[in-house]
Scaffold this motif. Structure first.
Motif, PDB file in Angstrom:
ATOM      1  N   PRO A 199       0.822  -1.212   0.000  1.00  0.00           N
ATOM      2  CA  PRO A 199       0.000   0.000   0.000  1.00  0.00           C
ATOM      3  C   PRO A 199       0.860   1.267   0.000  1.00  0.00           C
ATOM      4  N   ARG A 200       2.014   1.198   0.645  1.00  0.00           N
ATOM      5  CA  ARG A 200       2.901   2.358   0.717  1.00  0.00           C
ATOM      6  C   ARG A 200       3.290   2.836  -0.685  1.00  0.00           C
ATOM      7  N   GLU A 201       3.609   1.888  -1.556  1.00  0.00           N
ATOM      8  CA  GLU A 201       4.026   2.268  -2.909  1.00  0.00           C
ATOM      9  C   GLU A 201       2.876   2.891  -3.677  1.00  0.00           C
ATOM     10  N   ALA A 202       1.677   2.378  -3.502  1.00  0.00           N
ATOM     11  CA  ALA A 202       0.518   2.977  -4.168  1.00  0.00           C
ATOM     12  C   ALA A 202       0.277   4.389  -3.664  1.00  0.00           C
ATOM     13  N   ALA A 203       0.480   4.609  -2.371  1.00  0.00           N
ATOM     14  CA  ALA A 203       0.236   5.924  -1.774  1.00  0.00           C
ATOM     15  C   ALA A 203       1.272   6.955  -2.200  1.00  0.00           C
ATOM     16  N   ARG A 204       2.438   6.510  -2.621  1.00  0.00           N
ATOM     17  CA  ARG A 204       3.483   7.451  -3.022  1.00  0.00           C
ATOM     18  C   ARG A 204       3.089   8.299  -4.228  1.00  0.00           C
ATOM     19  N   THR A 205       2.030   7.907  -4.934  1.00  0.00           N
ATOM     20  CA  THR A 205       1.559   8.704  -6.062  1.00  0.00           C
ATOM     21  C   THR A 205       1.038  10.069  -5.615  1.00  0.00           C
ATOM     22  N   GLY A 206       0.684  10.199  -4.330  1.00  0.00           N
ATOM     23  CA  GLY A 206       0.155  11.456  -3.803  1.00  0.00           C
ATOM     24  C   GLY A 206      -1.352  11.483  -3.696  1.00  0.00           C
ATOM     25  N   LEU A 207      -2.015  10.533  -4.378  1.00  0.00           N
ATOM     26  CA  LEU A 207      -3.469  10.414  -4.264  1.00  0.00           C
ATOM     27  C   LEU A 207      -3.799   8.935  -4.295  1.00  0.00           C
ATOM     28  N   VAL A 208      -4.387   8.426  -3.220  1.00  0.00           N
ATOM     29  CA  VAL A 208      -4.685   7.009  -3.137  1.00  0.00           C
ATOM     30  C   VAL A 208      -6.138   6.805  -2.718  1.00  0.00           C
ATOM     31  N   LEU A 209      -6.792   5.899  -3.414  1.00  0.00           N
ATOM     32  CA  LEU A 209      -8.171   5.550  -3.108  1.00  0.00           C
ATOM     33  C   LEU A 209      -8.182   4.176  -2.457  1.00  0.00           C
ATOM     34  N   SER A 210      -9.018   3.992  -1.440  1.00  0.00           N
ATOM     35  CA  SER A 210      -9.138   2.683  -0.800  1.00  0.00           C
ATOM     36  C   SER A 210     -10.564   2.184  -0.908  1.00  0.00           C
ATOM     37  N   MET A 211     -10.683   0.907  -1.321  1.00  0.00           N
ATOM     38  CA  MET A 211     -11.984   0.235  -1.395  1.00  0.00           C
ATOM     39  C   MET A 211     -11.830  -1.107  -0.697  1.00  0.00           C
TER      40      MET A 211
END
Length: 286
Positions: free
Chosen positions: A46-58
């Protein structure tokens, strides 16, 4: 092409993430268990996905969100935005505001109404609450996912309160439809004939869609599992308890869904509630 992160590729998350990819976003996606995800870039944490600066969680529930929250907060850069698309508890949603703020990150609640087929078609209804600036930033993504976007307030927990209120209405409708189907059948009326009356009289896509699923007994594969419906009804009770709001109908729904799980229906669609109602009426199910 903007890069975004997406956490959770379940029944709803996968078609939503793919819809965003089709809308032109590069989607860095993570799922707890590896799975095929054409059109998405899978990442290991999840950390790598969040590094984009905008992360959505479902994600499935509060616990599943809490399990990845430290990585979300660590991965997001200063001022980064986390958009929670899941149905979460109101007290938990309130806590997320402070925790994101303390970490220098932003949090927006945008839970969705709709089933997997609506997610794949970009026809969800999305309820949003949070800082107006975050809402404006998120709107292009949300409009790619949904037919309608409703802004209901500036405090994220308000969106989750609305989502729980809506799910309360759907669960109550399922109970009422199931009871009505059984009632008319035991009085010699075919269920399909009753469905046509309901579809014409109520003229609601929710009644029409769920009424057809009940009529056709399409309990598997599940669009929304009965055990998750039970989770949501428990969250409805939690929201009521925290505000001293009596919810007598919700107590009936809790008992019905709990009985459904006890009967082994937890992994079926929550429309399998019909089998619980039929059992109490002495109708043998196939």
């Amino acid at each position: 092409m903007r890069r975004i992160g997406f956490l959770g590729l379940g029944n709803m998350g996968l078609p939503m993430a793919r819809r965003l990819a089709q809308a032109g976003y590069e989607v860095l996606a993570w799922n707890r268990t590896p799975k095929e995800a054409p059109g998405l870039t899978l990442v290991p944490t999840p950390r790598e996905a969040a590094r984009t600066g905008l992360v959505l969680s479902m994600l499935a529930d509060d616990a599943a969100t809490e399990a990845v929250l430290p990585e979300i907060l660590e991965g997001l850069p200063e001022g980064g935005l986390h958009i929670a698309l899941s149905t979460l508890g109101v007290p938990y949603s309130r806590s997320l505001v402070a925790r994101h703020r303390e970490a220098g990150r932003r949090y927006l609640a945008a839970p969705v109404f709709g089933r997997p087929e609506a997610a794949a078609a970009g026809e969800l209804r999305i309820v949003v609450a949070g800082d107006p600036g975050a809402v404006a930033e998120a709107r292009p993504l949300l409009e790619a996912l949904g037919r309608e976007v409703y802004v209901v307030g500036e405090e994220p927990h308000q969106a989750h309160a609305v989502k729980l209120g809506g799910n309360f209405l759907i669960a109550a409708m399922l109970e009422a439809l199931a009871e009505a189907y059984v009632l008319v059948e035991k009085n010699g009326v075919e269920r399909r004939a009753f469905y046509e009356v309901v579809r014409g009289f109520f003229r609601s896509p929710v009644y029409e869609n769920y009424g057809r699923i009940l009529l056709e007994r399409r309990f598997s594969p599940p669009g929304f599992r009965l055990r998750l419906g039970l989770k949501d009804v428990r969250l409805i009770h939690q929201a009521g308890d925290s505000t001293a709001t009596p919810l007598p109908l919700a107590h009936l729904l809790l008992d019905r869904l709990l009985e459904g799980v006890a009967r082994g229906l937890g992994e079926e669609d929550w429309t399998a509630l019909l089998e619980v109602v039929e059992g109490h009426a002495g109708i043998q199910t196939p």
